[in-house]
Each structure stands twice: as structure tokens, then as C-alpha cells.
Design an enzyme around this catalytic site. Structure first.
Site, PDB file in Angstrom:
ATOM      1  N   LYS A  25     -13.748  -7.144  -8.505  1.00  0.00           N
ATOM      2  CA  LYS A  25     -14.298  -7.558  -7.208  1.00  0.00           C
ATOM      3  C   LYS A  25     -15.807  -7.593  -7.357  1.00  0.00           C
ATOM      4  O   LYS A  25     -16.414  -6.542  -7.609  1.00  0.00           O
ATOM      5  CB  LYS A  25     -13.996  -6.526  -6.122  1.00  0.00           C
ATOM      6  N   ASP A  58      -9.289  -0.140  -9.671  1.00  0.00           N
ATOM      7  CA  ASP A  58     -10.086  -0.856  -8.668  1.00  0.00           C
ATOM      8  C   ASP A  58     -11.363  -0.035  -8.436  1.00  0.00           C
ATOM      9  O   ASP A  58     -12.373  -0.221  -9.124  1.00  0.00           O
ATOM     10  CB  ASP A  58      -9.243  -1.025  -7.388  1.00  0.00           C
ATOM     11  N   ASP A  97      -0.666  -0.257  -4.386  1.00  0.00           N
ATOM     12  CA  ASP A  97      -2.057   0.200  -4.418  1.00  0.00           C
ATOM     13  C   ASP A  97      -2.169   1.493  -3.611  1.00  0.00           C
ATOM     14  O   ASP A  97      -1.811   1.530  -2.433  1.00  0.00           O
ATOM     15  CB  ASP A  97      -2.965  -0.888  -3.803  1.00  0.00           C
ATOM     16  N   GLU A 152      -2.018   0.406  -8.668  1.00  0.00           N
ATOM     17  CA  GLU A 152      -3.474   0.296  -8.554  1.00  0.00           C
ATOM     18  C   GLU A 152      -4.083   1.605  -8.056  1.00  0.00           C
ATOM     19  O   GLU A 152      -3.625   2.179  -7.066  1.00  0.00           O
ATOM     20  CB  GLU A 152      -3.800  -0.856  -7.588  1.00  0.00           C
ATOM     21  N   LYS A 160       0.856  -1.180   0.000  1.00  0.00           N
ATOM     22  CA  LYS A 160       0.000   0.000   0.000  1.00  0.00           C
ATOM     23  C   LYS A 160       0.896   1.234   0.000  1.00  0.00           C
ATOM     24  O   LYS A 160       1.944   1.262   0.679  1.00  0.00           O
ATOM     25  CB  LYS A 160      -0.897  -0.015   1.233  1.00  0.00           C
TER      26      LYS A 160
HETATM   27  O1  OSB Z   1      -7.997  -1.609  -2.353  1.00  0.00           O
HETATM   28  O2  OSB Z   1      -7.805  -3.633  -2.860  1.00  0.00           O
HETATM   29  C1  OSB Z   1      -8.119  -2.761  -2.041  1.00  0.00           C
HETATM   30  C2  OSB Z   1      -8.956  -4.420   1.280  1.00  0.00           C
HETATM   31  C3  OSB Z   1     -10.072  -3.724   1.642  1.00  0.00           C
HETATM   32  C4  OSB Z   1     -10.517  -2.707   0.837  1.00  0.00           C
HETATM   33  C5  OSB Z   1      -9.844  -2.388  -0.341  1.00  0.00           C
HETATM   34  C6  OSB Z   1      -8.732  -3.106  -0.717  1.00  0.00           C
HETATM   35  C7  OSB Z   1      -8.260  -4.112   0.126  1.00  0.00           C
HETATM   36  C8  OSB Z   1      -7.034  -4.855  -0.147  1.00  0.00           C
HETATM   37  C9  OSB Z   1      -6.847  -6.205   0.501  1.00  0.00           C
HETATM   38  O3  OSB Z   1      -6.136  -4.400  -0.785  1.00  0.00           O
HETATM   39  C10 OSB Z   1      -7.319  -7.320  -0.327  1.00  0.00           C
HETATM   40  C11 OSB Z   1      -7.489  -8.596   0.442  1.00  0.00           C
HETATM   41  O4  OSB Z   1      -6.495  -9.226   0.786  1.00  0.00           O
HETATM   42  O5  OSB Z   1      -8.652  -8.989   0.682  1.00  0.00           O
HETATM   43 MG    MG Z   2      -7.336  -1.631  -4.346  1.00  0.00          MG
END
Ligand code: OSB
Ligand code: MG
Length: 384
Positions: free
Chosen positions: A275, A251, A201, A226, A176
Site C-alpha cells: 500500500k 500488511d 486478515d 494477513e 476479517k
Molecule cells: O488491513 O487491509 C487492511 C481497510 C482499511 C484499513 C486497513 C485495511 C483495510 C481493508 C480494506 O482491508 C481494503 C479496501 O477495500 O480498501
Molecule cells: Mg490488512
């Protein structure tokens, strides 16, 4: 998704007897810290659709605060109990697409919709005696595992975590980032692990004015960056992609197949994180997948810190042919001391997660544990 010709039973409406909306609470093994804040406990909703001698399960993986999208456990509880469940129970649902259509008249609340639609998918697949992956059109028997690593207190701590995950076999590390906490993080991981598949990300935390900071990340050879910019900004992402070598992956920006089409037309990115909870369900996720495949754009399956129920849905989705990149599909133990399904999700020796091959989500939900974690529940009977 084809019905067998002449099969009356399979095209008959699903006999849904009862829907249970369950608010559960469980603690993450370690807090997950991102540009959006910290999550240490998960308050989520599990949807159960009972009927035909089975229970179909879905998950509503809202964040604690409305920082990823607009939803919270309170809004999801409201729209499910006051609108969505009735719409599905009163409608004719012969296929999960029907549930998606019945919910599509309502705006927003994608995760709430996805939880209910997902439970219908599971029930429908169970009735057919088919794994959910197969019901969705997926044939990959295992999916490559990746892991998202939140901010750590120190660089040493971050490197320790990354090293541990690599030792467990993860095939892609996503860190992150946010303004001021980017090049240092990425450089440290890259220096220590020169050859890994590394990604970052930003959860929409940058602005166009930060383009230079993002360009400085190009030299680390990341597989993707991301969601650098806010979710509404498809034009900004297109402009940014022109000055970045690193592929942008969207995303938050993609909350419907129309956004996917527009992002492709604009060149807003070179890959999608898919997702189902963000898109309002598996039906819309399939549509985005198909759009991406037609455009030759690779996709991977994202996650929302799900329990084993949501994880099972994600793994089934990731078995489709367009999912060619390792996703945020991690083992149960990365999140939970004890998951709510058996067996828990785990990596094989090569860093893949096997796709369950039992009917529906293909893992057994631990009913006792589900009861023990339940904060409140609402039961909806069949309408008269
Ligand atoms: O931005 O992908 C994201 C988790 C919660 C909300 C947004 C994100 C995420 C993650 C973790 O990056 C993904 C996971 O391991 O479930
Ligand atoms: Mg993300």
C-alpha cells in the site's frame, strides 16, 4: 521511469504554482467493521498540486482513529500544512523521486507523505502525457479485483454479502478475523463456497499464545493469512510461519523497504500487501515491489477504503509485473453511492478492473462534488 535522452523539457523542474490541502468527508455505503473497529464515514485529505496547466491529485486515506497506524486527519493536516508542503514547494522537483527524498527527512506520517508525493506523481505523469501506470513502469492493462469483507452481524448476513460479491465477479474474498471470531467465519464461507480464493486478515489482533487457533485455520485452504500479529513483530511472524501451512501476508508490518528486506531475511511471511499510503508513497512502494520480485515473493495491492483518487493510484501501481495476486482493489460502488471521479471504477465481465489509459490517474475528478464534500481547505502559494 527513464527520461528520453536530450529532452530538456522533461527533466526540467516541475513548476508547482499552488498546493491545495483539502479535508473532505463522505459516507461509506455500509460500515466497514474489522478488528480495528468500525468505519462508517471517511474523513480524508485530498492533495492537489497545481502547475504546468494541470492539477495532480493525491489522497491521504487516514482512518477515523489511530488504529491502523499512528495517523489521523488532524495529524496529517498538521504535518502537510506545517512542514511537508513547504519542503516540496521550496525544493527542486524534477522527478517524483525528488519529492520522496525531500519528505524522507521527516519521520513517520506515511499517509500524509504519500498523498503529497502521489499528487506530484500524477502531475508529473500528466506533464508527460503519460498514464500514471506507465510512468511507474506498469504494463498490465487490467488488474484482478478482490474484496475485503468486514464482520457482519450474523453468519447469514456475511454469506449473503460474499455471495453478492462473487456474483459481481470478484476473484478473491478476504474476510476479517480476530480472536474468537475466526474459525466459524472462515468455515462458514468455505463450506458454502468450496472452490473460491479465500483469505483472512487479522489486522494484528493475535498473539503468539493464539498460535493454536491460527493453526486450526490451515484446514480451510486459504490463499493467505494477513497480519496475524502486531506490526512490530517480525520475529514472531517468522516463528508463526514455521508452524502454519497457510502463507502469512504482511500488511502493517511493512512500512519501509528495509522492513521488507528484514521480513524476507527472517521468513516472516510468504507475500506482501503493498500500500503506497502505508509506505509513505509510490516511490517506496516501487522499492518494496522490486525487492519482492527479486526474492520471488508475490505481492498484491492493498487498499484503505479510498475514493476514486486513491483507487486510481492503487490500480496504476497494481499494473506492475510483480502484482500477480488479486488485491483489495474493488469497484467504486463497493464503497460509495457516488464516487468523486468519472468514470467510477468498475469490474469487467471477468472480474478485472481496467487500468485507465488517460494521462496521470486517467480519471476525471468531479470538481463540483469535491467542493461540496470539502470541510476545510488550505491553499499554499509558490514561495517567494
Ligand atoms: O488491513 O487491509 C487492511 C481497510 C482499511 C484499513 C486497513 C485495511 C483495510 C481493508 C480494506 O482491508 C481494503 C479496501 O477495500 O480498501
Ligand atoms: Mg490488512
Amino acid at each position: 521511469m527513464e527520461e528520453k535522452a536530450g529532452s530538456v523539457r522533461k527533466t526540467a523542474p516541475l513548476q508547482m504554482e499552488r498546493v491545495v490541502i483539502r479535508h473532505i468527508r463522505l459516507r461509506l455505503r455500509t460500515p466497514f467493521v474489522t478488528a480495528l473497529g468500525a468505519e462508517d464515514q471517511r474523513d480524508i485529505i485530498i492533495v492537489e498540486v497545481h502547475g504546468e496547466g494541470h492539477i495532480g491529485y493525491g489522497e491521504v486515506p487516514v482512518m477515523a482513529k489511530p488504529v491502523y497506524n499512528e495517523e489521523t486527519v488532524v495529524t496529517a493536516w498538521h504535518v502537510l500544512n506545517d512542514f511537508f508542503v513547504a519542503a516540496v514547494l521550496e525544493g527542486r522537483v524534477a522527478h517524483p523521486f525528488d519529492a520522496a527524498r525531500l519528505l524522507s527527512v521527516y519521520h513517520g506520517h506515511a499517509m500524509a507523505k504519500a498523498g503529497l508525493e502521489g499528487a506530484v506523481w500524477d502531475l508529473w505523469a500528466r506533464r508527460r502525457g503519460q498514464p500514471l501506470s506507465r510512468a511507474l513502469g506498469g504494463f498490465q492493462r487490467r488488474v484482478p479485483a478482490g474484496v475485503a469483507v468486514g464482520f457482519a452481524e450474523t453468519t447469514d448476513e456475511l454469506l449473503r454479502r460474499v455471495e453478492a460479491y462473487l456474483g459481481q465477479g470478484y476473484r478473491r474474498i478476504k474476510v476479517k478475523i480476530e480472536p474468537g471470531r475466526d474459525a466459524d467465519v472462515v468455515a462458514a464461507v468455505r463450506r458454502r463456497f468450496p472452490a473460491i480464493n479465500l483469505a483472512a486478515d487479522a489486522n494484528g489482533s493475535y498473539r503468539w499464545a493464539d498460535a493454536d487457533a491460527l493453526r486450526r485455520l490451515d484446514k480451510f485452504g486459504m490463499s493467505m493469512l494477513e497480519q496475524p500479529l502486531p506490526r512490530e513483530d517480525l520475529l514472531g511472524h517468522a516463528r508463526l510461519q514455521k508452524v502454519l501451512q497457510t502463507p502469512i501476508c504482511l500488511d502493517e508490518s511493512i512500512s519501509s523497504v528495509r522492513h521488507a528486506q528484514q521480513a524476507l531475511a527472517l521468513g516472516s511471511g510468504r507475500m506482501f500487501n503493498i500500500k503506497a499510503p502505508r509506505l509513505g508513497g509510490l516511490t517506496e512502494a516501487l522499492a518494496v515491489h522490486d525487492e519482492a520480485v527479486a526474492a520471488g515473493v508475490p505481492v498484491w495491492c492493498g487498499g484503505m477504503l479510498e475514493t476514486g483518487i486513491g483507487r486510481a493510484h492503487n490500480v496504476a501501481l497494481a499494473s506492475l509485473p510483480g502484482f500477480t495476486l488479486p488485491g483489495d482493489l474493488s469497484a467504486s460502488e463497493r464503497y460509495w453511492v457516488e464516487d468523486i471521479v468519472h468514470p467510477p471504477f468498475a469490474l469487467d465481465e471477468e472480474g478485472f478492473i481496467p487500468v485507465p489509459d488517460g494521462p496521470g490517474i486517467g480519471v476525471e475528478v468531479d470538481r463540483d462534488r469535491l467542493e461540496a464534500l470539502t470541510v476545510r481547505q488550505r491553499v499554499h502559494g509558490r514561495p517567494k
